[in-house]
Design an enzyme around this catalytic site. Structure first.
Site, PDB file in Angstrom:
ATOM      1  N   ASP A 117      37.018  51.948  75.398  1.00 57.56           N
ATOM      2  CA  ASP A 117      36.629  51.816  73.891  1.00 57.56           C
ATOM      3  C   ASP A 117      37.339  50.160  73.592  1.00 57.56           C
ATOM      4  OD1 ASP A 117      39.370  52.092  73.256  1.00 57.56           O
ATOM      5  OD2 ASP A 117      39.084  53.939  72.736  1.00 57.56           O
ATOM      6  N   GLN A 118      37.105  49.789  72.464  1.00 54.43           N
ATOM      7  CA  GLN A 118      37.632  48.456  72.089  1.00 54.43           C
ATOM      8  C   GLN A 118      38.898  48.346  71.986  1.00 54.43           C
ATOM      9  OE1 GLN A 118      35.496  48.224  68.564  1.00 54.43           O
ATOM     10  NE2 GLN A 118      37.308  48.341  67.208  1.00 54.43           N
TER      11      GLN A 118
END
Lengths: 158, 158, 158, 158
Positions: free
Chosen positions: C32-33
């Site tokens: 994910d980020q």
């Protein structure tokens, strides 16, 4: 580019393309209620193939970004589905370089069921190189060389 | 099976807990070959609830990270499944703050099927606050206040 | 049950538990980020471990359903996160049987980063056996025997 | 077919195409470590658009399968990416029928960021109708009528 499946692969392999292979099992999480692998997951599998292609060509796909301040953006992605993959099938993704132009990189993929070497899907992704501000940039020489190199090594047959 | 679920919710709602609600439909991609939503996806739904909880309390969950150089790490996640969710079901996720301690934050969740208000699952996630090097840090006052504030505003005070 | 990570594993391995191992790389799609593997994906990894555990014990996890008209429902799932997994990390999931009761089955998992054998996460899933109408049923003898068998074979050392 | 984004949409809307719209927020789980929504997830969003298109045309996409013993297979999927979607962006997916032939159905999609109505991506999916044994079948009249109907209703009348 006209594909006709496994036959096309063999022809390609014998002539110019340098395919790398990755094998894994289809996950339960990847199935949907139609009892087959959900169609979007093939693009995840393409990514796995792409990662492995770069590794086998001597560099990490994401190093370009970290070391050279470049981004590799996916500009287009496409998949043609031939036959369904099912839970726990052993899957082989074969990946090859499609085209390398100054600012554009294309990968092609073929997805096989290992048990009977059945072609399940084939596709391609188009990538463009940009700097961190999103401006188009040229693919650095060193990566171009690595990408093309091993194909060259194994290719030339008079 | 010992539950204090829906009953607990009502009691909590009346006394101290401030629940926020998010509604969406179960996606085809989220189903598996058992014809139900795959169990890992409930944790994605919890994240949606958590995001909404923070938005309704006046801040973006990720702002803490960007503005204050803090990370909110998931330390633990848990879900108890009561009944399956199916494709295209309208789903409601209710989220509340469990605990706020100096360095630890707990959210609790309840997942309902809107059609009949059936409780499908409930769970919690535990988060710890760290700096960018992973060292434990205290939750800044302003976030603590925001998290607790609206619960306080609406709670009866004798 | 009190876990203390790698130490507990070794003790368990030496005493009663029969761990199976699966190795794969963390996928780009799983990040994910925050630059780490998204927390819900550990439950997908647990499923991979569970599948492999059953395979190594002589049956396919889903055969129970198809052959015996039984369902194995996930009743509870839990994960404790110790350290983040990153893109392209080689991951090892070790899976063991927690408990086998008449109608309840528990698996336990440990997730390691292969490079330095670091424990990244540990968890458990609780499963109940039902018939196709959702009524509780006993786990058939043959599966119970298979699940317990190999642990027994390797275990007793005076 | 040559798309030029919002302009093309408007032209299409005014002439023959009947677009339906679905709005939702990009999920944290959908991002990857490049801080943008992972490319495969656009195909999940297309599915959401497709589901909504059918709902607004009076039938459930999966009813065909259950009621008529037909399968709708994805034969091809394609996406062109224009600009990245980010976590918590409000996303609008617009879906229209591309082509309806006897045995082949095409949907087209446009993905917008609501905040500034920026076109982020566009794509299409091609579907074929088969019976439960995988043999090609014609799309039943009633579905064809429903799919085409509302477009006709709203189409310009001389």
């Amino acid at each position: 580019m006209e594909f006709t499946g496994a036959g096309a692969l063999m022809m390609n392999s014998q002539t110019q393309r340098d395919w790398t292979s990755t094998v894994f099992r289809a996950r339960y999480a990847e199935t949907d209620q139609m009892n087959v692998v959900y169609y979007a997951n093939y693009f995840v599998w393409f990514e796995i193939g792409r990662t492995e292609f770069c590794r086998q060509h001597g560099f990490a796909y994401r190093d370009m970004e970290e070391e050279d301040g470049l981004c590799i953006i996916v500009a287009e992605a496409r998949c043609r589905y031939k036959a369904p993959a099912r839970y726990d099938d052993e899957i082989e993704v074969r990946t090859a370089l499609g085209e390398v132009r100054r600012r554009v990189l294309t990968f092609v993929y073929e997805v096989y069921r290992k048990a009977d070497d059945m072609l399940l899907a084939e596709g391609e992704t188009v990538h463009v190189i940009t700097d961190l501000d999103g401006r188009p940039r040229a693919l650095p020489e060193k990566y171009r060389d690595l990408l093309v190199a091993s194909a060259g090594e194994r290719a030339p047959e008079p």
